[in-house]
Design a protein around this motif. Sequence first.
Motif, PDB file in Angstrom:
ATOM      1  N   ARG A 104       4.554   5.692   2.066  1.00 27.26           N
ATOM      2  CA  ARG A 104       4.778   5.043   0.770  1.00 27.26           C
ATOM      3  C   ARG A 104       3.458   4.598   0.176  1.00 27.26           C
ATOM      4  N   THR A 105       3.284   4.859  -1.119  1.00 23.59           N
ATOM      5  CA  THR A 105       2.092   4.420  -1.841  1.00 23.59           C
ATOM      6  C   THR A 105       2.298   2.990  -2.321  1.00 23.59           C
ATOM      7  N   ASN A 106       1.392   2.102  -1.934  1.00 25.01           N
ATOM      8  CA  ASN A 106       1.481   0.684  -2.274  1.00 25.01           C
ATOM      9  C   ASN A 106       0.350   0.305  -3.223  1.00 25.01           C
ATOM     10  N   VAL A 107       0.716  -0.199  -4.395  1.00 22.03           N
ATOM     11  CA  VAL A 107      -0.256  -0.686  -5.371  1.00 22.03           C
ATOM     12  C   VAL A 107      -0.228  -2.211  -5.344  1.00 22.03           C
ATOM     13  N   VAL A 108      -1.369  -2.823  -5.088  1.00 20.98           N
ATOM     14  CA  VAL A 108      -1.442  -4.272  -4.909  1.00 20.98           C
ATOM     15  C   VAL A 108      -1.983  -4.941  -6.169  1.00 20.98           C
ATOM     16  N   GLU A 109      -1.264  -5.956  -6.630  1.00 17.95           N
ATOM     17  CA  GLU A 109      -1.705  -6.792  -7.750  1.00 17.95           C
ATOM     18  C   GLU A 109      -1.839  -8.222  -7.252  1.00 17.95           C
ATOM     19  N   VAL A 110      -3.027  -8.805  -7.380  1.00 16.25           N
ATOM     20  CA  VAL A 110      -3.303 -10.147  -6.890  1.00 16.25           C
ATOM     21  C   VAL A 110      -3.300 -11.131  -8.060  1.00 16.25           C
ATOM     22  N   LYS A 111      -2.589 -12.245  -7.879  1.00 18.52           N
ATOM     23  CA  LYS A 111      -2.594 -13.317  -8.872  1.00 18.52           C
ATOM     24  C   LYS A 111      -2.932 -14.636  -8.162  1.00 18.52           C
ATOM     25  N   TYR A 112      -3.936 -15.328  -8.695  1.00 20.27           N
ATOM     26  CA  TYR A 112      -4.361 -16.613  -8.133  1.00 20.27           C
ATOM     27  C   TYR A 112      -3.823 -17.741  -9.004  1.00 20.27           C
ATOM     28  N   ILE A 113      -3.121 -18.693  -8.385  1.00 21.33           N
ATOM     29  CA  ILE A 113      -2.562 -19.839  -9.105  1.00 21.33           C
ATOM     30  C   ILE A 113      -3.342 -21.072  -8.688  1.00 21.33           C
ATOM     31  N   GLY A 161       3.049   9.995 -11.841  1.00 20.99           N
ATOM     32  CA  GLY A 161       4.128  10.674 -11.131  1.00 20.99           C
ATOM     33  C   GLY A 161       4.077  10.474  -9.628  1.00 20.99           C
ATOM     34  N   TRP A 162       3.670   9.277  -9.189  1.00 20.14           N
ATOM     35  CA  TRP A 162       3.603   9.003  -7.755  1.00 20.14           C
ATOM     36  C   TRP A 162       5.000   8.650  -7.237  1.00 20.14           C
ATOM     37  N   PRO A 163       5.599   9.498  -6.417  1.00 17.87           N
ATOM     38  CA  PRO A 163       6.923   9.174  -5.865  1.00 17.87           C
ATOM     39  C   PRO A 163       6.816   8.191  -4.707  1.00 17.87           C
ATOM     40  N   ASN A 164       7.932   7.586  -4.349  1.00 20.86           N
ATOM     41  CA  ASN A 164       7.989   6.669  -3.212  1.00 20.86           C
ATOM     42  C   ASN A 164       6.873   5.632  -3.281  1.00 20.86           C
ATOM     43  N   SER A 165       6.769   4.976  -4.422  1.00 22.37           N
ATOM     44  CA  SER A 165       5.729   3.965  -4.625  1.00 22.37           C
ATOM     45  C   SER A 165       6.363   2.587  -4.771  1.00 22.37           C
ATOM     46  N   GLN A 166       5.563   1.567  -4.523  1.00 21.44           N
ATOM     47  CA  GLN A 166       5.997   0.196  -4.762  1.00 21.44           C
ATOM     48  C   GLN A 166       4.798  -0.658  -5.134  1.00 21.44           C
ATOM     49  N   VAL A 179       9.252  -3.871  -6.700  1.00 18.28           N
ATOM     50  CA  VAL A 179       8.213  -4.902  -6.618  1.00 18.28           C
ATOM     51  C   VAL A 179       8.492  -5.791  -5.405  1.00 18.28           C
ATOM     52  N   VAL A 180       7.525  -5.875  -4.510  1.00 22.14           N
ATOM     53  CA  VAL A 180       7.613  -6.740  -3.335  1.00 22.14           C
ATOM     54  C   VAL A 180       6.722  -7.953  -3.579  1.00 22.14           C
ATOM     55  N   VAL A 181       7.304  -9.134  -3.578  1.00 21.40           N
ATOM     56  CA  VAL A 181       6.543 -10.361  -3.846  1.00 21.40           C
ATOM     57  C   VAL A 181       6.105 -10.974  -2.518  1.00 21.40           C
ATOM     58  N   ARG A 182       4.807 -11.187  -2.379  1.00 21.90           N
ATOM     59  CA  ARG A 182       4.256 -11.836  -1.198  1.00 21.90           C
ATOM     60  C   ARG A 182       3.559 -13.120  -1.637  1.00 21.90           C
ATOM     61  N   VAL A 183       3.785 -14.197  -0.897  1.00 20.10           N
ATOM     62  CA  VAL A 183       3.257 -15.511  -1.256  1.00 20.10           C
ATOM     63  C   VAL A 183       2.311 -16.004  -0.160  1.00 20.10           C
ATOM     64  N   PHE A 184       1.146 -16.485  -0.579  1.00 19.85           N
ATOM     65  CA  PHE A 184       0.131 -17.001   0.340  1.00 19.85           C
ATOM     66  C   PHE A 184      -0.416 -18.322  -0.207  1.00 19.85           C
ATOM     67  N   THR A 185      -1.065 -19.085   0.666  1.00 23.75           N
ATOM     68  CA  THR A 185      -1.828 -20.254   0.231  1.00 23.75           C
ATOM     69  C   THR A 185      -3.270 -20.072   0.679  1.00 23.75           C
ATOM     70  N   MET A 186      -4.189 -20.704  -0.021  1.00 27.39           N
ATOM     71  CA  MET A 186      -5.597 -20.601   0.352  1.00 27.39           C
ATOM     72  C   MET A 186      -5.831 -21.156   1.752  1.00 27.39           C
ATOM     73  N   VAL A 187      -5.130 -22.227   2.091  1.00 26.75           N
ATOM     74  CA  VAL A 187      -5.283 -22.808   3.431  1.00 26.75           C
ATOM     75  C   VAL A 187      -4.882 -21.787   4.495  1.00 26.75           C
ATOM     76  N   GLN A 188      -3.773 -21.144   4.275  1.00 24.14           N
ATOM     77  CA  GLN A 188      -3.274 -20.140   5.219  1.00 24.14           C
ATOM     78  C   GLN A 188      -4.264 -18.993   5.372  1.00 24.14           C
ATOM     79  N   LEU A 189      -4.782 -18.479   4.269  1.00 19.76           N
ATOM     80  CA  LEU A 189      -5.692 -17.336   4.313  1.00 19.76           C
ATOM     81  C   LEU A 189      -7.019 -17.702   4.970  1.00 19.76           C
ATOM     82  N   LYS A 190      -7.541 -18.879   4.640  1.00 25.35           N
ATOM     83  CA  LYS A 190      -8.822 -19.291   5.218  1.00 25.35           C
ATOM     84  C   LYS A 190      -8.699 -19.527   6.716  1.00 25.35           C
ATOM     85  N   ALA A 191      -7.562 -20.066   7.134  1.00 21.83           N
ATOM     86  CA  ALA A 191      -7.342 -20.275   8.572  1.00 21.83           C
ATOM     87  C   ALA A 191      -7.203 -18.939   9.283  1.00 21.83           C
TER      88      ALA A 191
END
Length: 250
Positions: free
Chosen positions: A140-149, A173-178, A209-221
């Motif tokens: 599967r082709t995965n296109v990542v979009e990052v948003k910082y809040i 025309g990319w099939p099987n993408s998300q 669209v797959v929504v993934r949620v992170f925090t800066m504390v989590q990522l830095k750790a």
Amino acid sequence: MEHIAPLIQTVLWVGLIAGIVWRFHAPIYGLLVALQKRIETGSNVKAGPFEITDQLKPQDPISQKQKAAVEIQEVVESEDQVATTMNSMADRTTVIQARYFQAEDLVLRAIQAEYGAPLNRQVTAGRDSGFDGLFVSGGRTNVVEVKYIAGKGQYPKIKPAIQRLTEAIQQYGWPNSQIILALVFEHEDDVKHSKELLSSAFAQNVVPVVVRVFTMVQLKAQFGVGEQNEGCPGSPPDLREKPCRPVNLT
């Protein structure tokens, strides 16, 4: 006679090989040329039997700078003005800019580690404004979009970004993408219900669209960047008025 038999056998093998080369010289030549081009230019992103024919290439620095400037301005505009204690808009923008680039770097590292697949950063397929990340996993082709809040208030412009990516994927025309929408929050309190709300909002999108949620504390750790306590020195300006305490991620 016993000396002639090995010679005849050798001649037959040479003749057989020469016949195969003569019969299939065109496919063999084509294979060698394709292999040489693959080595020289690098391979395209491939998902199972499907290969992205529009070769991905790094997004040029000017386009990256323009895209980042738009993203950062969205964060600045969406931030709660009352909670900001910086002396000038320029200072506030500089702080957010630094956190934005750090958040993008860390979250792309986290996604790459989670999926165990090489992730192409800041790439374009030629007729788009650029992708924060793109990789293939499980065919599967995965296109990542990052948003910082950065702070409390309205989110940056997420819907137009998803629409832009959806149109680009359909155009190529990319099939099987998300689309993986990676949200990086400064405040743990803002995380609540965000994933559910956005997943519901994009449930009917043509491209999943797959929504993934992170925090800066989590990522830095996760990557050993250093402890980041909410309300401690070095935090964004809208966090400084809060008491210095560790953020509970459980």
